[in-house]
Design a protein around this motif. Structure first.
Motif, PDB file in Angstrom:
ATOM      1  N   LYS A 202       0.833  -1.200   0.000  1.00 33.22           N
ATOM      2  CA  LYS A 202       0.000   0.000   0.000  1.00 33.22           C
ATOM      3  C   LYS A 202       0.869   1.253   0.000  1.00 33.22           C
ATOM      4  O   LYS A 202       0.578   2.228  -0.704  1.00 33.22           O
ATOM      5  CB  LYS A 202      -0.921   0.001   1.214  1.00 33.22           C
ATOM      6  N   ARG A 203       1.932   1.245   0.789  1.00 32.92           N
ATOM      7  CA  ARG A 203       2.841   2.402   0.817  1.00 32.92           C
ATOM      8  C   ARG A 203       3.462   2.631  -0.553  1.00 32.92           C
ATOM      9  O   ARG A 203       3.580   3.760  -1.022  1.00 32.92           O
ATOM     10  CB  ARG A 203       3.951   2.186   1.854  1.00 32.92           C
ATOM     11  N   ARG A 206       1.163   4.162  -3.124  1.00 31.59           N
ATOM     12  CA  ARG A 206       0.844   5.568  -2.853  1.00 31.59           C
ATOM     13  C   ARG A 206       2.044   6.483  -3.085  1.00 31.59           C
ATOM     14  O   ARG A 206       1.910   7.707  -2.982  1.00 31.59           O
ATOM     15  CB  ARG A 206       0.365   5.730  -1.402  1.00 31.59           C
ATOM     16  N   ARG A 208       4.292   8.595  -5.065  1.00 32.95           N
ATOM     17  CA  ARG A 208       4.247   9.265  -6.367  1.00 32.95           C
ATOM     18  C   ARG A 208       5.524   9.043  -7.164  1.00 32.95           C
ATOM     19  O   ARG A 208       5.490   8.872  -8.388  1.00 32.95           O
ATOM     20  CB  ARG A 208       4.011  10.767  -6.151  1.00 32.95           C
TER      21      ARG A 208
END
Length: 396
Positions: A202-203, A206, A208
């Motif tokens: 998940k990190r 996310r 960019r």
């Protein structure tokens, strides 16, 4: 497969588009299993992961050699068998770069020395590809395309044995690593957990910077996959080289690619020390891809087939020059989730292989080989432009 493909088309009665579907299956299997492969590699460690991958590579190569003939089964079954086998071959190889380029590199090398080992990994890849052209072309001409796969299969078992005997997951586990080396490797690095927690993916998704690097790598590898899948066939079909001659000339870009990968890696690490990782990685990525874009256009329009090979060789060298920068920047921005992030990077970098394997023959049939090469130039330019948005120092 791309070198044996010309003979397989004739023997099995395949079209160029059907061969493209078979080549694309490898890229899709390779791409889809990048992300889970990175997570898997983080969990079991690089020593066990790479040994298992090498064994599986040998088994899959052996299986391709025993593909049924169209005299025994329908052409649809033959194509389906090859698609499945190539997809599985891609899947079993998928964790290779997330494991080596992410976890193993981050464990075994200092923070400011991550581009060089990743670049040298690509040196191995490109020298291997250089050897593949003439070797497989010779094997196909001497013993047929089936035995070209069967006879290379035992190399996977040999490699697995050597790797398992010598490699360890971390430097501290290796008897040959001294304390001074451990101090150098571990200096100036953030604390790293032994295994990722369940929220690592998940990190990464996310982050960019990881997504921008993945998009740029997607564009860069459209160019790479043209060489990987279609270079030999382009030289034989469009530039009219003989079969064995085409194998030798197809090796030239991979030799220069190896030089480019090594040079770019040292350049990236050197620039990162002098002007910072953000500008060092960016400069390497932008210059390499911009030059590659121009050189493949020159190759497409070269009147002489030999001049074309020179431009193609310089083109792949410039594209490979960016490899170390991509991987070092991804490790840098992901920190403790390096293998998982590198799995995302290589997913984007190889999904495009499945797309390009079909786009190239479609473009060739509709517009000709020069247009197919021009499309690779556009992708390279977009990849170069994305580097202006990438900050290799922006840690998660």
């Amino acid at each position: 497969m791309s070198v044996a493909g010309e003979t397989m088309i004739a023997e099995l009665g395949l079209s160029k588009l059907q061969l493209g579907a078979i080549l694309a299956a490898f890229a899709w299997g390779y791409a889809i299993f990048q992300f889970p492969g990175g997570v898997w590699g983080d969990r079991i460690g690089g020593r066990k992961a790479l040994a298992l991958m090498a064994v599986a590579w040998g088994v899959m190569n052996l299986a391709v050699g025993f593909t049924p003939s169209t005299s025994l089964v329908s052409p649809a079954i033959v194509i389906a068998s090859l698609v499945v086998l190539r997809f599985l071959m891609g899947a079993v190889q998928a964790p290779l770069y997330p494991v080596t380029g992410g976890g193993t590199t981050s464990h075994w090398f200092p923070v400011t020395g991550w581009a060089v080992p990743n670049g040298l990994t690509n040196v191995g890849l490109t020298f291997g590809a250089a050897a593949t052209g003439p070797l497989i072309a010779w094997l196909v001409s001497e013993v047929g395309w089936r035995w070209s796969f069967i006879s290379t299969a035992p190399l996977g078992l040999l490699l697995a044995g050597i790797w398992w005997w010598y490699a360890r997951d971390t430097p501290a586990e290796h008897a040959g690593v001294r304390q001074a080396e451990l101090d150098l490797i571990n200096g100036s690095r953030p604390a790293v957990r032994e295994r990722p927690d369940p929220g690592a993916w998940k990190r990464v998704l996310r982050n960019r910077q990881v997504l921008l690097l993945t998009a740029s790598y997607f564009c860069s590898n459209y160019l790479f996959y043209f060489f990987f899948n279609w270079l030999y066939i382009y030289l034989v079909e469009s530039r009219k080289f003989a079969v064995l001659e085409g194998g030798w000339y197809a090796s030239a870009p991979w030799i220069t690619g190896a030089v480019g990968a090594g040079t770019g890696a040292y350049l990236c690490d050197g620039l990162s020390e002098r002007i910072g990782k953000r500008r060092g990685a960016r400069l390497t990525g932008v210059v390499g891809l911009a030059l590659a874009a121009g050189l493949i256009l020159l190759a497409a329009n070269a009147a002489s087939p030999y001049v074309c090979v020179v431009f193609l060789s310089l083109c792949l060298a410039c594209q490979q020059m960016t490899e170390g920068a991509f991987w070092a920047a991804t490790i840098s921005v992901a920190e403790r989730d390096a293998s998982t992030a590198c799995g995302v990077l290589n997913t984007g970098g190889n999904i495009v292989g499945g797309i390009g394997a079909l786009m190239v023959p479609l473009m060739v049939e509709s517009f000709g080989w020069p247009a197919a090469l021009a499309a690779t130039s556009v992708f390279a330019l977009v990849g170069a432009g994305l580097w202006f948005l990438i900050d290799a120092e922006a840690a998660a």
